[in-house]
Design a protein around this motif. Structure first.
Motif, PDB file in Angstrom:
ATOM      1  N   ASP A 126       0.841  -1.201   0.000  1.00  0.00           N
ATOM      2  CA  ASP A 126       0.000   0.000   0.000  1.00  0.00           C
ATOM      3  C   ASP A 126       0.877   1.253   0.000  1.00  0.00           C
ATOM      4  OD1 ASP A 126       0.997  -0.646   2.467  1.00  0.00           O
ATOM      5  OD2 ASP A 126      -0.779   0.034   3.587  1.00  0.00           O
ATOM      6  N   ARG A 127       1.684   1.366  -1.063  1.00  0.00           N
ATOM      7  CA  ARG A 127       2.583   2.505  -1.190  1.00  0.00           C
ATOM      8  C   ARG A 127       2.379   3.144  -2.552  1.00  0.00           C
ATOM      9  NH1 ARG A 127       7.944   1.283  -1.500  1.00  0.00           N
ATOM     10  NH2 ARG A 127       7.463  -0.607  -2.672  1.00  0.00           N
ATOM     11  N   GLU A 128       3.084   4.228  -2.782  1.00  0.00           N
ATOM     12  CA  GLU A 128       3.024   4.886  -4.091  1.00  0.00           C
ATOM     13  C   GLU A 128       3.894   4.094  -5.062  1.00  0.00           C
ATOM     14  OE1 GLU A 128       1.594   7.698  -6.737  1.00  0.00           O
ATOM     15  OE2 GLU A 128       1.095   7.509  -4.591  1.00  0.00           O
ATOM     16  N   PRO A 129       3.360   3.672  -6.207  1.00  0.00           N
ATOM     17  CA  PRO A 129       4.155   2.903  -7.174  1.00  0.00           C
ATOM     18  C   PRO A 129       5.331   3.726  -7.710  1.00  0.00           C
ATOM     19  CG  PRO A 129       1.814   2.725  -7.658  1.00  0.00           C
ATOM     20  CD  PRO A 129       1.947   3.814  -6.643  1.00  0.00           C
ATOM     21  N   VAL A 130       6.424   3.048  -7.984  1.00  0.00           N
ATOM     22  CA  VAL A 130       7.601   3.695  -8.562  1.00  0.00           C
ATOM     23  C   VAL A 130       8.084   2.867  -9.745  1.00  0.00           C
ATOM     24  CG1 VAL A 130       8.318   4.714  -6.366  1.00  0.00           C
ATOM     25  CG2 VAL A 130       9.178   2.455  -7.020  1.00  0.00           C
ATOM     26  N   SER A 162      14.106  -5.058  -3.098  1.00  0.00           N
ATOM     27  CA  SER A 162      13.398  -3.805  -3.407  1.00  0.00           C
ATOM     28  C   SER A 162      12.502  -3.972  -4.622  1.00  0.00           C
ATOM     29  CB  SER A 162      14.407  -2.666  -3.638  1.00  0.00           C
ATOM     30  OG  SER A 162      15.181  -2.884  -4.806  1.00  0.00           O
ATOM     31  N   CYS A 163      12.942  -4.767  -5.606  1.00  0.00           N
ATOM     32  CA  CYS A 163      12.142  -4.954  -6.823  1.00  0.00           C
ATOM     33  C   CYS A 163      10.900  -5.799  -6.561  1.00  0.00           C
ATOM     34  CB  CYS A 163      12.992  -5.579  -7.924  1.00  0.00           C
ATOM     35  SG  CYS A 163      14.194  -4.434  -8.632  1.00  0.00           S
ATOM     36  N   VAL A 164      11.012  -6.801  -5.692  1.00  0.00           N
ATOM     37  CA  VAL A 164       9.834  -7.590  -5.331  1.00  0.00           C
ATOM     38  C   VAL A 164       8.791  -6.679  -4.695  1.00  0.00           C
ATOM     39  CG1 VAL A 164       8.964  -9.297  -3.677  1.00  0.00           C
ATOM     40  CG2 VAL A 164      10.925  -9.846  -5.110  1.00  0.00           C
ATOM     41  N   ARG A 165       9.225  -5.830  -3.785  1.00  0.00           N
ATOM     42  CA  ARG A 165       8.316  -4.898  -3.109  1.00  0.00           C
ATOM     43  C   ARG A 165       7.679  -3.930  -4.114  1.00  0.00           C
ATOM     44  NH1 ARG A 165      11.836  -2.831  -0.245  1.00  0.00           N
ATOM     45  NH2 ARG A 165      11.832  -4.412   1.390  1.00  0.00           N
ATOM     46  N   ASP A 166       8.506  -3.388  -5.013  1.00  0.00           N
ATOM     47  CA  ASP A 166       7.993  -2.419  -5.988  1.00  0.00           C
ATOM     48  C   ASP A 166       7.081  -3.084  -7.017  1.00  0.00           C
ATOM     49  OD1 ASP A 166       9.410  -0.396  -4.748  1.00  0.00           O
ATOM     50  OD2 ASP A 166      11.134  -0.537  -6.091  1.00  0.00           O
ATOM     51  N   ALA A 167       7.440  -4.297  -7.443  1.00  0.00           N
ATOM     52  CA  ALA A 167       6.619  -4.997  -8.429  1.00  0.00           C
ATOM     53  C   ALA A 167       5.279  -5.420  -7.834  1.00  0.00           C
ATOM     54  CB  ALA A 167       7.362  -6.226  -8.957  1.00  0.00           C
ATOM     55  N   ALA A 168       5.290  -5.847  -6.572  1.00  0.00           N
ATOM     56  CA  ALA A 168       4.039  -6.215  -5.899  1.00  0.00           C
ATOM     57  C   ALA A 168       3.154  -4.991  -5.713  1.00  0.00           C
ATOM     58  CB  ALA A 168       4.348  -6.854  -4.550  1.00  0.00           C
ATOM     59  N   THR A 169       3.766  -3.856  -5.433  1.00  0.00           N
ATOM     60  CA  THR A 169       3.008  -2.603  -5.303  1.00  0.00           C
ATOM     61  C   THR A 169       2.384  -2.227  -6.639  1.00  0.00           C
ATOM     62  OG1 THR A 169       4.444  -1.793  -3.527  1.00  0.00           O
ATOM     63  CG2 THR A 169       3.189  -0.150  -4.750  1.00  0.00           C
ATOM     64  N   ALA A 170       3.152  -2.359  -7.721  1.00  0.00           N
ATOM     65  CA  ALA A 170       2.645  -2.024  -9.054  1.00  0.00           C
ATOM     66  C   ALA A 170       1.471  -2.916  -9.428  1.00  0.00           C
ATOM     67  CB  ALA A 170       3.762  -2.161 -10.079  1.00  0.00           C
ATOM     68  N   LEU A 171       1.557  -4.201  -9.071  1.00  0.00           N
ATOM     69  CA  LEU A 171       0.459  -5.121  -9.369  1.00  0.00           C
ATOM     70  C   LEU A 171      -0.785  -4.750  -8.571  1.00  0.00           C
ATOM     71  CD1 LEU A 171      -0.714  -7.668 -10.655  1.00  0.00           C
ATOM     72  CD2 LEU A 171       0.325  -9.001  -8.800  1.00  0.00           C
ATOM     73  N   ALA A 172      -0.609  -4.430  -7.302  1.00  0.00           N
ATOM     74  CA  ALA A 172      -1.752  -4.064  -6.457  1.00  0.00           C
ATOM     75  C   ALA A 172      -2.421  -2.791  -6.961  1.00  0.00           C
ATOM     76  CB  ALA A 172      -1.296  -3.882  -5.012  1.00  0.00           C
ATOM     77  N   ASP A 173      -1.650  -1.903  -7.573  1.00  0.00           N
ATOM     78  CA  ASP A 173      -2.163  -0.615  -8.044  1.00  0.00           C
ATOM     79  C   ASP A 173      -2.719  -0.691  -9.464  1.00  0.00           C
ATOM     80  OD1 ASP A 173      -2.272   2.385  -7.486  1.00  0.00           O
ATOM     81  OD2 ASP A 173      -1.117   2.343  -9.367  1.00  0.00           O
ATOM     82  N   ALA A 174      -2.418  -1.776 -10.183  1.00  0.00           N
ATOM     83  CA  ALA A 174      -2.786  -1.871 -11.596  1.00  0.00           C
ATOM     84  C   ALA A 174      -4.295  -2.012 -11.793  1.00  0.00           C
ATOM     85  CB  ALA A 174      -2.077  -3.062 -12.234  1.00  0.00           C
ATOM     86  N   THR A 175      -4.793  -1.405 -12.856  1.00  0.00           N
ATOM     87  CA  THR A 175      -6.194  -1.573 -13.228  1.00  0.00           C
ATOM     88  C   THR A 175      -6.388  -2.989 -13.767  1.00  0.00           C
ATOM     89  OG1 THR A 175      -5.694  -0.698 -15.431  1.00  0.00           O
ATOM     90  CG2 THR A 175      -6.481   0.867 -13.771  1.00  0.00           C
ATOM     91  N   GLU A 176      -7.619  -3.429 -13.833  1.00  0.00           N
ATOM     92  CA  GLU A 176      -7.921  -4.811 -14.209  1.00  0.00           C
ATOM     93  C   GLU A 176      -7.321  -5.181 -15.557  1.00  0.00           C
ATOM     94  OE1 GLU A 176      -8.985  -8.514 -13.476  1.00  0.00           O
ATOM     95  OE2 GLU A 176      -9.301  -6.858 -12.070  1.00  0.00           O
ATOM     96  N   ASP A 177      -7.349  -4.261 -16.510  1.00  0.00           N
ATOM     97  CA  ASP A 177      -6.864  -4.565 -17.853  1.00  0.00           C
ATOM     98  C   ASP A 177      -5.335  -4.594 -17.942  1.00  0.00           C
ATOM     99  OD1 ASP A 177      -6.879  -1.799 -17.361  1.00  0.00           O
ATOM    100  OD2 ASP A 177      -6.741  -1.353 -19.500  1.00  0.00           O
TER     101      ASP A 177
END
Length: 393
Positions: A99-103, A130-145
């Motif tokens: 639950d962070r700001e994606p980078v 750090s990449c696992v954390r950032d990639a998981a954040t990006a996935l959580a923030d991604a729209t369905e498509d």
């Protein structure tokens, strides 16, 4: 008494425990005489024999030769890296800390793979976390498509984490990370990435002496993406070629020389179709890389002369990443040792050890080679022993 102060024969006895010599002989397919000779420290133990012993004893070769204790002793920095990596892998898989700001982390992920392939395991582990954390954040923030696309980088970050953990001897974390990687690749519906993950799992099995599982998984990794006769896609060809060649390595470790030769011939055929080494996800496959693997297979199957001839057939190895070049030099050193070229062998080994000490610390072969050739030149043997952290008997 420290583990590396025991002789190799004593370490085999300790690892054998309540298992009798007869049972160990039956399990490994070796003779009772060979087991007794090994435990009495009479003569050198060949690599194929060490592989069989490691498989049945459920250990690494590096443990048998004293390069590391049964529960690996790590440097403080390695422990810190591993602890952070473990926390990140398990937390993100549970949805914690995303639950962070994606980078943008693409450059860091590429740098992590570069560090790993250069043999800088500690740096690779820090970047992987750090990449696992950032990639998981990006996935959580991604729209369905966009979620399917976002799963690819997370699969790669988990796979890098698994490789680092495997090099550091943290097998439980390696299995967990490669499992999360497989899940993300599967949900991302990317067959090439799934094949890479399967090949990675096979390598973890191989280091864990689970040879049957390694062979089965390696086969699934290349059969799932086998190209058609008319397929000209260099990425798919190179990916298939890499995986079928790794399956040859696994077959050779199993002692199945015929299967190894057949798989290796497929690898050479794909390399010939490509005509050059093609880079796929930072790893090259082509004539040079398949020949490098063929050198290793020849050594592990007791064909040292053939290994040296193959090594001499390629003039330029620069397409291989640094870790692959290092591994090739270790295979050459072992072949030189097997053919009685002890001084030359130690020269080759010392060159790798001095140029890439961090990478060497996490490898099995340096201890095996040094044990076998260490008596040739005392000064060089001492230097090698200091770098790899082993006592040479």
């Amino acid at each position: 008494m420290k583990w590396n102060e025991h002789t190799t024969g004593q370490r085999i006895k300790l690892l054998r425990g309540a298992v009798t010599q007869e049972e160990l002989a039956e399990g490994t397919g070796l003779s009772i005489a060979t087991i007794r000779k090994a435990e009495q420290d009479r003569g050198q133990i060949s690599l194929p024999t060490l592989l069989r012993l490691a498989h049945v004893l459920g250990s690494d070769i590096s443990v048998i030769v004293g390069q590391q204790a049964p529960r690996r002793a790590m440097l403080a920095d390695d422990r810190t890296t591993l602890r952070e990596l473990s926390r990140t892998v398990h937390d993100t898989a549970a949805g914690i800390g995303t639950d962070r700001e994606p980078v943008d982390f693409a450059d860091d992920l590429a740098a992590g793979w570069d560090a790993y392939r250069a043999g800088c395991i500690g740096v690779a582990g820090q970047l992987a976390a750090s990449c696992v954390r950032d990639a998981a954040t990006a996935l959580a923030d991604a729209t369905e498509d966009r979620r399917r696309t976002a799963r690819g980088p997370l699969a790669d970050a988990y796979r890098l984490s698994a490789y680092v953990a495997n090099q550091l001897g943290a097998r439980d974390l390696a299995y967990a990370a490669i499992g999360h990687s497989a899940d993300q690749a599967r949900q991302g519906r990317d067959p090439v990435r799934e094949a890479s993950v399967a090949s990675g799992r096979s390598w973890i099995y191989l280091r864990d002496a689970r040879l049957d599982d390694a062979e089965h998984t390696a086969k699934s990794s290349y059969t799932s993406i086998e190209p058609t006769y008319g397929d000209r896609d260099p990425v798919r060809l190179a990916t298939y070629g890499w995986h079928v060649t790794f399956a040859a390595v696994v077959a050779a470790r199993q002692g199945n020389t015929a299967a190894a030769e057949e798989l290796l011939s497929q690898g050479f055929a794909v390399a010939a179709r490509l005509g050059r080494d093609v880079m796929v996800n930072g790893t090259a496959f082509g004539p040079a890389s398949v020949t490098a693997q063929a050198v290793g297979i020849a050594v592990s199957t007791g064909k040292a002369g053939k290994a040296l001839r193959l090594a001499g057939s390629v003039d330029d190895w620069s397409s291989l990443h640094q870790a692959a070049q290092n591994r090739l030099q270790l295979d050459i050193a072992l072949a030189q040792c097997t053919t009685g070229q002890y001084d030359t062998c130690l020269d080759t080994l010392l060159t790798v050890c001095e140029a890439h000490p961090e990478w060497v610390r996490h490898q099995t072969l340096p201890g095996v080679i040094a044990q076998r050739a260490g008596h040739a030149t005392t000064s060089r043997s001492r230097k090698i022993a200091k770098i790899i952290g082993a006592t040479l008997a």
